[in-house]
Design a protein around this motif. Structure first.
Motif, mmCIF file in Angstrom:
data_model
loop_
_atom_site.group_PDB
_atom_site.id
_atom_site.type_symbol
_atom_site.label_atom_id
_atom_site.label_comp_id
_atom_site.label_asym_id
_atom_site.label_seq_id
_atom_site.Cartn_x
_atom_site.Cartn_y
_atom_site.Cartn_z
ATOM 1 N N ALA A 110 0.848 -1.192 0.000
ATOM 2 C CA ALA A 110 0.000 0.000 0.000
ATOM 3 C C ALA A 110 0.884 1.243 0.000
ATOM 4 C CB ALA A 110 -0.901 0.003 1.226
ATOM 5 N N GLY A 111 0.456 2.269 -0.705
ATOM 6 C CA GLY A 111 1.196 3.517 -0.719
ATOM 7 C C GLY A 111 0.451 4.586 -1.471
ATOM 8 N N TRP A 112 0.987 5.771 -1.441
ATOM 9 C CA TRP A 112 0.402 6.889 -2.160
ATOM 10 C C TRP A 112 1.541 7.793 -2.626
ATOM 11 C CZ3 TRP A 112 0.479 6.502 3.100
ATOM 12 C CH2 TRP A 112 1.113 7.525 3.802
ATOM 13 N N LYS A 113 1.249 8.593 -3.640
ATOM 14 C CA LYS A 113 2.217 9.556 -4.153
ATOM 15 C C LYS A 113 2.063 10.864 -3.374
ATOM 16 C CE LYS A 113 4.202 7.922 -8.039
ATOM 17 N NZ LYS A 113 5.251 8.386 -8.881
ATOM 18 N N ASP A 114 3.184 11.400 -2.933
ATOM 19 C CA ASP A 114 3.202 12.679 -2.238
ATOM 20 C C ASP A 114 4.321 13.511 -2.836
ATOM 21 O OD1 ASP A 114 2.535 14.631 -0.264
ATOM 22 O OD2 ASP A 114 4.226 13.943 0.954
ATOM 23 N N ARG A 115 3.940 14.566 -3.529
ATOM 24 C CA ARG A 115 4.910 15.453 -4.194
ATOM 25 C C ARG A 115 5.831 14.670 -5.119
ATOM 26 N NH1 ARG A 115 5.384 17.601 1.394
ATOM 27 N NH2 ARG A 115 3.826 19.213 1.501
ATOM 28 N N SER A 117 6.739 11.516 -5.042
ATOM 29 C CA SER A 117 7.449 10.368 -4.474
ATOM 30 C C SER A 117 6.477 9.449 -3.744
ATOM 31 C CB SER A 117 8.511 10.832 -3.480
ATOM 32 O OG SER A 117 9.457 11.652 -4.121
ATOM 33 N N TRP A 118 6.754 8.173 -3.793
ATOM 34 C CA TRP A 118 5.910 7.198 -3.089
ATOM 35 C C TRP A 118 6.155 7.270 -1.592
ATOM 36 C CZ3 TRP A 118 1.862 4.611 -4.716
ATOM 37 C CH2 TRP A 118 1.708 4.369 -6.083
ATOM 38 N N ARG A 119 5.082 7.101 -0.838
ATOM 39 C CA ARG A 119 5.125 6.961 0.624
ATOM 40 C C ARG A 119 4.378 5.684 0.960
ATOM 41 N NH1 ARG A 119 8.627 9.712 3.239
ATOM 42 N NH2 ARG A 119 7.259 9.933 5.000
ATOM 43 N N LEU A 120 4.951 4.868 1.836
ATOM 44 C CA LEU A 120 4.375 3.580 2.206
ATOM 45 C C LEU A 120 4.080 3.574 3.701
ATOM 46 C CD1 LEU A 120 6.821 3.074 -0.076
ATOM 47 C CD2 LEU A 120 5.843 0.810 0.063
ATOM 48 N N PRO A 121 2.815 3.365 4.092
ATOM 49 C CA PRO A 121 2.480 3.396 5.517
ATOM 50 C C PRO A 121 3.231 2.309 6.296
ATOM 51 C CG PRO A 121 0.609 2.640 4.210
ATOM 52 C CD PRO A 121 1.663 3.067 3.252
ATOM 53 N N ALA A 122 3.715 2.694 7.460
ATOM 54 C CA ALA A 122 4.560 1.814 8.269
ATOM 55 C C ALA A 122 3.814 0.604 8.828
ATOM 56 C CB ALA A 122 5.176 2.615 9.411
ATOM 57 N N TRP A 123 2.493 0.681 8.996
ATOM 58 C CA TRP A 123 1.764 -0.419 9.631
ATOM 59 C C TRP A 123 1.888 -1.725 8.846
ATOM 60 C CZ3 TRP A 123 -1.574 -2.678 6.436
ATOM 61 C CH2 TRP A 123 -2.134 -1.922 5.402
ATOM 62 N N GLN A 124 2.234 -1.669 7.562
ATOM 63 C CA GLN A 124 2.283 -2.879 6.740
ATOM 64 C C GLN A 124 3.619 -3.619 6.819
ATOM 65 O OE1 GLN A 124 1.814 -1.917 2.508
ATOM 66 N NE2 GLN A 124 2.819 0.041 2.901
ATOM 67 N N PHE A 125 4.563 -3.060 7.595
ATOM 68 C CA PHE A 125 5.872 -3.688 7.734
ATOM 69 C C PHE A 125 6.066 -4.224 9.145
ATOM 70 C CE2 PHE A 125 6.298 -0.472 4.410
ATOM 71 C CZ PHE A 125 6.766 -1.257 3.362
ATOM 72 N N THR A 126 6.892 -5.268 9.259
ATOM 73 C CA THR A 126 7.262 -5.844 10.547
ATOM 74 C C THR A 126 8.778 -5.929 10.600
ATOM 75 O OG1 THR A 126 7.363 -8.152 9.820
ATOM 76 C CG2 THR A 126 5.175 -7.294 10.424
ATOM 77 N N ASP A 127 9.288 -6.363 11.719
ATOM 78 C CA ASP A 127 10.737 -6.564 11.830
ATOM 79 C C ASP A 127 11.211 -7.639 10.862
ATOM 80 O OD1 ASP A 127 10.847 -4.652 13.798
ATOM 81 O OD2 ASP A 127 10.736 -6.101 15.436
ATOM 82 N N ALA A 128 10.318 -8.553 10.504
ATOM 83 C CA ALA A 128 10.680 -9.668 9.621
ATOM 84 C C ALA A 128 10.344 -9.407 8.155
ATOM 85 C CB ALA A 128 9.968 -10.939 10.085
ATOM 86 N N GLY A 129 9.770 -8.277 7.828
ATOM 87 C CA GLY A 129 9.438 -7.977 6.440
ATOM 88 C C GLY A 129 8.058 -7.355 6.295
#
Length: 194
Positions: A110-115, A117-129
């Protein structure tokens, strides 16, 4: 005030100074729709009568009402500030940045374009990936729902996703090894009137 704000930001794990945070707040506030102090003004007299007949309050905000825009502003600010760049996401997943862009294009992140550039919300990541079951949830998510809706859903406890002694968030459920199909089924209903 600056010291208190910096303390709150540090405790929340936000990587910005007080001045940077206030600039973000100002930027997000400009993007939000203007306040509507008198909702009744948006309807014809017949529409107002019909809506009030079914019990809707078309009065403006009262002094003791919480400003709903402030809640959205705070949520957007945290979502934007905690989001990863393509480079940061690539480092977390130990892949090339082109793989991150490919996953974004394929709907596997998941992500969105901001100015530009892509931004990806942190909730979708874990320490393992990547969060287990993420692809199933993203595939079920209605395309018309913005990132803030998905972030809110993934981080809000749901009664039918028990984790430990209480309701868990979809993220917690997936981290605990819960069936992604349950979260995907709920995600598919986002934006659907009850």
């Amino acid at each position: 005030m600056t010291m208190a704000l910096e303390s709150v930001l540090a405790k929340a794990g936000l990587r910005v100074t007080a001045d940077e945070f206030l600039t973000l707040v100002e930027d997000v506030a400009r993007r939000l729709a203007p306040p509507h102090p008198e909702p009744a003004a948006y309807f014809t007299p017949d529409q107002r009568e019909a809506l009030t007949d079914v019990g809707l309050d078309l009065g403006g905000l009262r002094e003791d009402d919480f400003e709903p825009r402030a809640r959205e502003l705070a949520a957007r600010t945290v979502l934007f500030d905690s989001a990863l760049t393509v480079g940061e996401a690539a480092a977390v997943l130990d892949v090339d940045t082109s793989r991150i862009r490919h996953r974004l294009a394929a709907g596997r992140l998941a992500g969105w374009k901001d100015r530009g550039s892509w931004r990806l919300p942190a909730w979708q990541f874990t320490d393992a990936g990547v969060l287990p079951g993420l692809e199933a949830v993203l595939a079920a998510m209605p395309e018309d729902q913005p990132p803030l809706v998905l972030a809110g859903f993934m981080t809000t406890p749901q009664e039918d996703l028990p984790v430990g002694d209480g309701p868990g968030t979809p993220r917690e459920w997936l981290l605990a090894g819960g069936d992604p199909k349950r979260v995907a089924a709920q995600a598919s209903m986002l934006g659907t009137p009850i």
